[in-house]
Design an enzyme around this catalytic site. Structure first.
Site: not given
Ligand code: UT7
Length: 332
Positions: A116, A256, A286
């Site tokens: 990215c 970004h 993104n």
């Molecule tokens: O260009 C670079 C590319 N990538 C990025 O920039 C990504 C950077 N990271 C992020 O933006 C965030 O980490 C995410 C948006 C990907 C995830 O957000 P988070 O606040 O870090 O959530 P998490 O991964 O800690 O997940 C929290 C919960 C989990 O459930 P449990 O384990 O707490 O029960 C996930 O399974 O949210 C769940 N979850 C979802 N729930 C509903 C993960 N994705 C989803 C979803 N809908 N789409």
């Protein structure tokens, strides 16, 4: 050191596919909700290519807009750099396909892969050719079709990405304008955190790799999040220091467009108010290498970015990589 010319953006353009995929559409595809996606990412909708569209198709339209804006013909372009992680194919480069389609008969062309961070990397690379006098006009494009490498059954990634393209023309500008400083960074120790495992020489495409879904993007979101906030702050401070500027001088911070929480956390650490952040992640998600030129283009077209404004662009992504550029807008 020999005297180098000031180099700036003299034309800009962008393009997104017309097909909109909303969070409500995603609710019907995977177990997610509009509320979760908005609160965790700031994304409401994203654009997705039609089945017959590839990355070069988006790149060509953005490039044509940028050339028109610069008032130059494609035949006058000396070099084309396409920053992309989703090329039409592994080779030839997407830049060569663009070169042919726009009729840039006198241009060299290559792709640049920095995840990215690709567009900001390419901006820095392209500007060197103009600064040294080797070339007069360089076309830099960030174009992506992330939807093509997204596992649409994986809710942890499929809600994040979108397709689009942005392009700029680089030429000499009046001293004091243009790109004031840029910095590039990489940490390959984090290669596994964000990658597309199969389809290269390590893991050639096979029935097994397809069955294991290794031809789709794989990401540890939490790790990327922490890395992103840290390097965004560091790269911003570094590029400002190189340019002899402070955070107070920044009129527009274009980060970004991965996640509004990353942008706001980094801006807060820097002491830069949200009013100086350029944000469009809500509408496009993104778009990887396309995200910064798309945001820049919109802010220029709607008049937010004005002649003489200080614009700082900071990207992070697969590699891991990061890159920043500080620009005094205008070419006057
Ligand atoms: O260009 C670079 C590319 N990538 C990025 O920039 C990504 C950077 N990271 C992020 O933006 C965030 O980490 C995410 C948006 C990907 C995830 O957000 P988070 O606040 O870090 O959530 P998490 O991964 O800690 O997940 C929290 C919960 C989990 O459930 P449990 O384990 O707490 O029960 C996930 O399974 O949210 C769940 N979850 C979802 N729930 C509903 C993960 N994705 C989803 C979803 N809908 N789409």
């Amino acid at each position: 050191m020999p005297e180098v010319a000031a180099v700036g953006i003299t034309g800009i353009g962008s393009y997104v596919p017309d097909k909109v995929l909303t969070n409500y559409d995603l609710e019907k595809m995977v177990e997610t909700s509009d509320e979760w996606i908005r609160e965790r990412t700031g994304i409401r909708e994203r654009r997705i290519v039609h089945p017959d569209q590839a990355t070069s198709d988006l790149a060509v339209i953005a490039a044509e807009h940028a050339l028109k804006d610069a008032g130059i013909d494609a035949s006058e372009v000396d070099l084309i750099i396409v920053a992309t992680a989703t090329p039409d194919m592994l080779f030839p480069s997407t830049a060569c396909l663009v070169q042919n389609r726009i009729g840039a008969d006198h241009a060299g062309a290559f792709d640049l892969q920095a995840g990215c961070s690709g567009f900001v990397y390419a901006l820095s690379v392209g500007s060197q050719f103009v600064a040294t006098g080797k070339y007069k006009r360089v076309l830099v494009i960030g174009a992506e079709t992330l939807s093509r490498i997204t596992n649409w059954d994986d809710r942890t990634t499929c809600v994040l990405f979108g397709d689009g393209a942005g392009a700029v023309v680089l030429e000499r500008v009046t001293r004091g304008r243009g790109i004031l400083a840029s910095c590039l960074g990489a940490d390959g120790a984090g290669a596994d955190i964000l990658c597309l495992p199969a389809g290269g020489s390590r893991l050639p495409a096979s029935e097994q790799t397809v069955a294991a879904k290794q031809h789709y993007l794989s990401m540890n979101g939490r790790e990327v999040f922490k890395f992103a906030v840290r390097v965004t702050e560091e790269a911003t401070r570094q590029v400002l220091q190189q340019a002899g500027l402070t955070v107070e001088d920044v009129d527009h911070l274009i980060l970004h467009q991965a996640n509004i929480r990353i942008m706001e956390a980094a801006a807060k650490r820097l002491g830069i108010g949200s009013d100086r952040l350029v944000v469009n992640v809500d509408r496009y998600g993104n778009t990887s290498s396309a995200s910064i030129p798309l945001a820049l283009s919109e802010a220029v077209v709607d008049g937010r970015i004005k002649d003489g404004d200080c614009v700082v662009m900071v990207a992070f992504g697969a590699g891991l990589t990061w890159a920043a550029s500080a620009i005094k807008w205008g070419h006057g």
